[in-house]
Design an enzyme around this catalytic site. Structure first.
Site, PDB file in Angstrom:
ATOM      1  N   GLY A 191     -14.636   6.290  -7.654  1.00 48.63           N
ATOM      2  CA  GLY A 191     -13.434   6.969  -8.131  1.00 48.63           C
ATOM      3  C   GLY A 191     -12.214   6.791  -7.252  1.00 48.63           C
ATOM      4  O   GLY A 191     -11.214   7.487  -7.413  1.00 48.63           O
ATOM      5  N   CYS A 212       0.849  -1.198   0.000  1.00 43.60           N
ATOM      6  CA  CYS A 212       0.000   0.000   0.000  1.00 43.60           C
ATOM      7  C   CYS A 212       0.883   1.247   0.000  1.00 43.60           C
ATOM      8  O   CYS A 212       1.718   1.439   0.887  1.00 43.60           O
ATOM      9  CB  CYS A 212      -0.906  -0.009   1.230  1.00 43.60           C
ATOM     10  N   HIS A 241      -4.339   0.758   8.517  1.00 41.92           N
ATOM     11  CA  HIS A 241      -4.764   0.506   7.142  1.00 41.92           C
ATOM     12  C   HIS A 241      -6.230   0.083   7.112  1.00 41.92           C
ATOM     13  O   HIS A 241      -6.564  -1.054   7.448  1.00 41.92           O
ATOM     14  CB  HIS A 241      -3.888  -0.563   6.486  1.00 41.92           C
ATOM     15  N   HIS A 286      -6.440   2.927   0.627  1.00 38.52           N
ATOM     16  CA  HIS A 286      -6.178   3.218   2.043  1.00 38.52           C
ATOM     17  C   HIS A 286      -7.008   4.463   2.295  1.00 38.52           C
ATOM     18  O   HIS A 286      -6.766   5.506   1.669  1.00 38.52           O
ATOM     19  CB  HIS A 286      -4.677   3.451   2.265  1.00 38.52           C
ATOM     20  N   ASP A 304      -1.102  16.246  -1.562  1.00 37.33           N
ATOM     21  CA  ASP A 304      -1.386  15.395  -2.713  1.00 37.33           C
ATOM     22  C   ASP A 304      -0.352  15.698  -3.799  1.00 37.33           C
ATOM     23  O   ASP A 304      -0.001  16.848  -4.051  1.00 37.33           O
ATOM     24  CB  ASP A 304      -2.807  15.666  -3.239  1.00 37.33           C
ATOM     25  N   ASN A 363     -13.398   9.728  -1.866  1.00 34.76           N
ATOM     26  CA  ASN A 363     -13.743   8.803  -2.951  1.00 34.76           C
ATOM     27  C   ASN A 363     -13.796   7.398  -2.364  1.00 34.76           C
ATOM     28  O   ASN A 363     -12.881   6.982  -1.644  1.00 34.76           O
ATOM     29  CB  ASN A 363     -12.707   8.904  -4.066  1.00 34.76           C
ATOM     30  N   HIS A 402      -8.760   7.747   2.780  1.00 34.08           N
ATOM     31  CA  HIS A 402      -8.178   9.095   2.857  1.00 34.08           C
ATOM     32  C   HIS A 402      -9.231  10.145   2.559  1.00 34.08           C
ATOM     33  O   HIS A 402     -10.132   9.937   1.763  1.00 34.08           O
ATOM     34  CB  HIS A 402      -7.000   9.245   1.891  1.00 34.08           C
ATOM     35  N   HIS A 415      -9.651  13.946   1.041  1.00 32.02           N
ATOM     36  CA  HIS A 415      -9.027  15.048   0.316  1.00 32.02           C
ATOM     37  C   HIS A 415      -9.521  16.340   0.969  1.00 32.02           C
ATOM     38  O   HIS A 415     -10.740  16.565   1.042  1.00 32.02           O
ATOM     39  CB  HIS A 415      -9.471  15.064  -1.154  1.00 32.02           C
TER      40      HIS A 415
HETATM   41  P1  AMP Z   1      -8.341   8.710  -4.800  1.00 36.38           P
HETATM   42  O1  AMP Z   1      -8.903   8.757  -6.193  1.00 36.38           O
HETATM   43  O2  AMP Z   1      -9.240   9.387  -3.808  1.00 36.38           O
HETATM   44  O3  AMP Z   1      -7.929   7.319  -4.379  1.00 36.38           O
HETATM   45  O4  AMP Z   1      -7.064   9.633  -4.855  1.00 36.38           O
HETATM   46  C1  AMP Z   1      -5.765   9.211  -4.589  1.00 36.38           C
HETATM   47  C2  AMP Z   1      -4.928  10.460  -4.521  1.00 36.38           C
HETATM   48  O5  AMP Z   1      -3.635  10.098  -4.090  1.00 36.38           O
HETATM   49  C3  AMP Z   1      -4.760  11.196  -5.870  1.00 36.38           C
HETATM   50  O6  AMP Z   1      -5.257  12.535  -5.739  1.00 36.38           O
HETATM   51  C4  AMP Z   1      -3.253  11.147  -6.119  1.00 36.38           C
HETATM   52  O7  AMP Z   1      -2.770  12.334  -6.720  1.00 36.38           O
HETATM   53  C5  AMP Z   1      -2.707  10.947  -4.718  1.00 36.38           C
HETATM   54  N1  AMP Z   1      -1.423  10.270  -4.638  1.00 36.38           N
HETATM   55  C6  AMP Z   1      -1.073   9.102  -5.220  1.00 36.38           C
HETATM   56  N2  AMP Z   1       0.190   8.769  -4.915  1.00 36.38           N
HETATM   57  C7  AMP Z   1       0.650   9.751  -4.096  1.00 36.38           C
HETATM   58  C8  AMP Z   1       1.891   9.990  -3.437  1.00 36.38           C
HETATM   59  N3  AMP Z   1       2.927   9.146  -3.545  1.00 36.38           N
HETATM   60  N4  AMP Z   1       2.020  11.107  -2.687  1.00 36.38           N
HETATM   61  C9  AMP Z   1       0.995  11.975  -2.574  1.00 36.38           C
HETATM   62  N5  AMP Z   1      -0.201  11.804  -3.160  1.00 36.38           N
HETATM   63  C10 AMP Z   1      -0.373  10.707  -3.917  1.00 36.38           C
HETATM   64 ZN    ZN Z   2      -2.308   1.317   3.691  1.00 35.84          ZN
END
Ligand code: AMP
Ligand code: ZN
Length: 105
Positions: free
Chosen positions: A91, A4, A46, A96, A30, A85, A98, A100
């Site tokens: 989407g 992850c 997690h 994991h 992000d 999301n 999160h 936004h």
């Molecule tokens: P989601 O569609 O809600 O799963 O969004 C995942 C988010 O994680 C996206 O906005 C990506 O730009 C962000 N993301 C993916 N990898 C990384 C990373 N290594 N560091 C920071 N943000 C990330």
């Molecule tokens: Zn995780």
């Protein structure tokens, strides 16, 4: 969880611009910001998605909401959006849980 990407940010094996961290939560920028401020707020444990929440996560999720608001205000935001999301159909790309935090100055 070993494969992850967000767990790897938590254990510092992948770099991220961390803006807040405590025992339960980590907040970082992000990598593809969609607003002036675009932070990701994640629990250190997690949890795959909102679909995987259980009653034992009640206190943790409450803390996440309060910390998110605190961090938004510390960033100088007068208003903001929180986006969670959820699931492939929602989407979600990183599995994991999160939030936004999105805000423009
Ligand atoms: P989601 O569609 O809600 O799963 O969004 C995942 C988010 O994680 C996206 O906005 C990506 O730009 C962000 N993301 C993916 N990898 C990384 C990373 N290594 N560091 C920071 N943000 C990330
Ligand atoms: Zn995780």
């Amino acid at each position: 969880m070993s494969n992850c990407i967000f767990c790897k940010i938590i254990d510092k094996s992948i770099a991220a611009k961390i803006v807040y961290e405590d025992n339960d939560i980590i907040v970082f920028n992000d990598i593809h910001p969609k607003a002036d401020i675009h932070y990701l707020i994640i629990p250190k444990v997690h949890i795959e998605s909102m679909l995987h929440l259980e009653s034992k996560h009640t206190e943790l999720m409450g803390k996440i909401m309060l910390k998110t608001n605190m961090i938004a205000q510390e960033a100088g935001l007068l208003g903001y959006k929180i986006n969670i999301n959820t699931g492939v159909k929602g989407g979600q790309e990183v599995f994991h849980l999160h939030l936004h935090l999105l805000g423009n100055k």
